[in-house]
Design an enzyme around this catalytic site. Structure first.
Site, short mmCIF file in Angstrom:
data_model
loop_
_atom_site.label_atom_id
_atom_site.label_comp_id
_atom_site.label_asym_id
_atom_site.label_seq_id
_atom_site.Cartn_x
_atom_site.Cartn_y
_atom_site.Cartn_z
CG HIS A 18 -1.86 -1.16 1.28
ND1 HIS A 18 -3.02 -1.21 0.55
CD2 HIS A 18 -1.80 -2.31 1.97
CE1 HIS A 18 -3.64 -2.35 0.80
NE2 HIS A 18 -2.91 -3.04 1.66
NE ARG A 156 7.96 0.65 -6.82
CZ ARG A 156 8.97 -0.12 -6.46
NH1 ARG A 156 10.00 0.40 -5.83
NH2 ARG A 156 8.98 -1.40 -6.74
CD GLU A 268 6.87 -3.10 -8.88
OE1 GLU A 268 6.49 -2.12 -8.20
OE2 GLU A 268 7.66 -3.95 -8.43
#
Length: 337
Positions: A18, A156, A268
């Site tokens: 999270h 990200r 990812e």
């Protein structure tokens, strides 16, 4: 000018997923000139607090032992004192009533959530998972904007706008990563499975036995480092232990396959074109692993027998060339907050 707070927790008990995904969103929000301040409200767990501070976020810590009612009261006080007008939440512990109370004190309430357990009183709900559109989301007030599916995946920045990834024909580098906390003590078992792997039984067309290298990521909350080191010392393989990894994308791009836990790591791996043999750490990783199984990963569920892991790894190495599928092409968020 907006003041944005993120109410998010992380640590040994719940992992760092999270925290990590909301940092992706928070970093983008910090760059926008119309946002005066972006800060976190989080429970007092050193792993989460240190991670946020290391990434240049201001953090207001609340006592983890606060009762439900006192926590709501405390967060409301922070919002009012800091003149917060936008609140982002990402926690399974924040229920419908909690969100109703938060909506009373902010102009815009944004909730990141992996499931649809209740009708949401939030202005915006974000679920970037591959299965999100399969869920039956409902709005409490009838005005919720639902941002669902991988177009809204909170990746990200290091995993966006990636260079073209070179895909080798043979497996040469293997990555082992199970998240910030190895709650099922998987890493020593994975190293043992790799060490027990009979490389002579794998044809040379699939693996570069002379140059084979293993990168093992040790997360910030690992409490089994001694066991990991012991397994590495017993192994004849070329193994590197990686602590305090700053650029996970580089390790993933370098690797030909990964042995990984579930969760957001699977996305990812997908964008770095790294096929993954997946061992789940928690129930909240089940749905995404099942959704992606056969596309870019092989899902072993909650398996923890090193002999079974070794057997499936051998199968995985042989099918590596058929396992690559570019699922996502992320360059920026489509989220306007």
């Amino acid at each position: 000018m907006s003041v944005i707070a993120l109410r998010v927790d992380g640590g040994k008990d719940i992992g760092m997923g999270h925290i990590m995904r909301t940092m992706a969103l928070a970093n983008d929000l910090k760059k926008k000139p119309e946002n005066k301040e972006v800060f976190y409200i989080t429970k007092n767990d050193p792993t989460a607090v240190n991670k946020l501070k290391d990434n240049d976020f201001n953090v207001l810590v609340i006592d983890k032992d606060l009762s439900y009612e006192k926590e709501i009261k405390k967060v409301k006080e922070i919002i009012e004192n800091r003149e917060v007008n936008k609140l982002i939440t990402d926690s399974y512990e924040i229920d419908q009533n909690y969100l109703i109370e938060m909506r009373k004190v902010v102009d815009k309430l944004i909730t990141v959530h992996d499931y649809a357990p209740f009708a949401f009183p939030s202005h915006v709900v974000i679920n970037g998972n591959a299965y999100a559109e399969d869920l039956d989301y409902k709005s409490y007030y009838g005005d919720t904007e639902f941002l669902l599916g991988t177009d809204y995946l909170l990746l990200r920045e290091e995993f966006r706008n990636l260079p073209e990834v070179e895909v080798r024909e043979k497996v040469q580098n293997i990555l082992v990563t199970v998240g910030g906390y190895d709650m099922r003590n998987l890493t020593p078992k994975i190293i043992k499975a790799l060490s027990e792997l009979n490389l002579e039984e794998i044809d040379n067309q699939y693996i570069d036995k002379e140059k084979l290298h293993i990168d093992v990521v040790v997360g910030p909350s690992f409490d089994n480092v001694d066991q990991i080191v012991s397994e590495v010392e017993k192994s004849s393989l070329d193994i590197s232990l990686n602590f305090n990894v700053k650029k996970m994308s580089k390790l993933m791009i370098k690797s030909d396959i990964a042995i990984s836990s579930g969760g957001s790591t699977l996305y990812e791996l997908a964008v770095t074109k790294t096929p993954g043999l997946i061992l789940l750490q928690a129930d909240n990783q089940i749905r995404v692993a099942e959704k992606l199984d056969g596309k870019s990963i092989m899902n072993l569920g909650f398996e923890d027998d090193f002999q079974v892991i070794a057997k499936r790894l051998k199968e995985f190495i042989k099918m590596n060339d058929n396992y690559l599928e570019e699922i996502f092409n992320k360059d920026d968020f489509k989220i306007g907050l």
